[in-house]
Design a protein around this motif. Sequence first.
Motif, short mmCIF file in Angstrom:
data_model
loop_
_atom_site.label_atom_id
_atom_site.label_comp_id
_atom_site.label_asym_id
_atom_site.label_seq_id
_atom_site.Cartn_x
_atom_site.Cartn_y
_atom_site.Cartn_z
N ILE A 168 44.10 13.57 -35.18
CA ILE A 168 42.88 12.95 -35.43
C ILE A 168 42.04 14.19 -36.14
O ILE A 168 41.25 14.10 -37.36
CB ILE A 168 42.03 12.20 -34.54
N GLY A 169 41.88 15.24 -35.41
CA GLY A 169 41.18 16.36 -35.78
C GLY A 169 41.60 17.09 -37.15
O GLY A 169 40.82 17.16 -38.09
N SER A 170 42.90 17.08 -37.37
CA SER A 170 43.39 17.65 -38.62
C SER A 170 43.27 16.65 -39.75
O SER A 170 42.79 17.15 -40.81
CB SER A 170 44.94 18.01 -38.38
N SER A 171 43.32 15.24 -39.51
CA SER A 171 42.95 14.37 -40.53
C SER A 171 41.54 14.41 -40.96
O SER A 171 41.13 14.48 -42.29
CB SER A 171 43.23 12.99 -39.92
N MET A 172 40.46 14.62 -39.98
CA MET A 172 39.05 14.82 -40.43
C MET A 172 38.81 16.07 -41.07
O MET A 172 38.13 16.28 -42.10
CB MET A 172 38.30 14.90 -39.06
N ILE A 173 39.65 17.18 -40.62
CA ILE A 173 39.52 18.43 -41.53
C ILE A 173 40.01 18.42 -42.84
O ILE A 173 39.52 18.87 -43.79
CB ILE A 173 40.19 19.35 -40.67
N CYS A 174 41.09 17.59 -43.06
CA CYS A 174 41.66 17.36 -44.41
C CYS A 174 40.46 16.69 -45.21
O CYS A 174 40.39 17.04 -46.42
CB CYS A 174 42.94 16.75 -44.21
N GLY A 175 39.82 15.66 -44.79
CA GLY A 175 39.03 14.89 -45.23
C GLY A 175 37.85 15.81 -45.80
O GLY A 175 37.11 15.70 -46.91
N VAL A 176 37.43 17.05 -44.86
CA VAL A 176 36.20 17.81 -45.36
C VAL A 176 36.83 18.65 -46.44
O VAL A 176 36.24 18.97 -47.59
CB VAL A 176 36.07 18.82 -44.06
N VAL A 177 38.25 19.14 -46.28
CA VAL A 177 38.58 19.96 -47.38
C VAL A 177 38.79 19.56 -48.79
O VAL A 177 38.66 19.85 -49.79
CB VAL A 177 40.09 20.62 -46.75
N MET A 178 39.32 18.00 -48.82
CA MET A 178 39.43 17.28 -50.01
C MET A 178 38.11 16.96 -50.61
O MET A 178 38.01 17.22 -51.61
CB MET A 178 40.00 15.99 -49.60
N SER A 179 36.97 17.08 -49.73
CA SER A 179 35.86 16.80 -50.27
C SER A 179 35.30 17.99 -51.12
O SER A 179 34.77 18.12 -51.97
CB SER A 179 34.70 16.33 -49.17
N ALA A 180 35.49 19.13 -50.26
CA ALA A 180 35.15 20.49 -50.85
C ALA A 180 35.85 20.92 -52.09
O ALA A 180 35.23 20.98 -53.30
CB ALA A 180 35.36 21.66 -50.05
#
Length: 197
Positions: A168-180
């Motif tokens: 779950i944590g890595s999925s959220m991190i990926c959301g932030v990275v993709m947004s950036a």
Amino acid sequence: MIKLISSKVARILCKDEKHTDNYELYEYAIYIILSSAFHMATVIVLGLVFNLLTESLVFYLSFIVIRKFAGGYHAKTPVRCYLFSFASNIIILCLVKWLSSINTLFIFIFIIFELLCVVLILLISPLDTENNPLTGQEKKMYRMLTSIITILIFIISSLCFFKGYRNIGSSMICGVVMSALVLLMRKIQIINMRIKK
């Protein structure tokens, strides 16, 4: 195909009206609803295929909620947009699977990378488009909302790692990275457009 369906449904809705002034509005609204449903269906199907349904939804929602206020790159055609989304979802799900098996040191590196992406988002958002320019007041409000949402997602994703919910944590991190990433792509697009002028 979605455009064609939107057009047909809009015609049906406008048939009973005396004036068809609302046709384009109906067509656009139906198009947005169908496109969003199609994207969500793709996210669900890919999540099921990878056996990461929750992670797929968490990534998508983390990305969408930041993008809504931060803005970002828009593909020139709906097909390109869909293909970009499809490919990025597959890459993200592969990354989430990989992150579930790596050691803690790499997790810290990934969290630091997420923090750098948070800083990037806070520095360059919001970015508007030609079709949806933002007023000064809207920019202030969107910047504040983007900051709150992004920082909140960063905190929750970090807590998920330390509480044992690594996927779950890595999925959220990926959301932030993709947004950036899409913000950076949009910033480059704006710079190129200014150079061409």
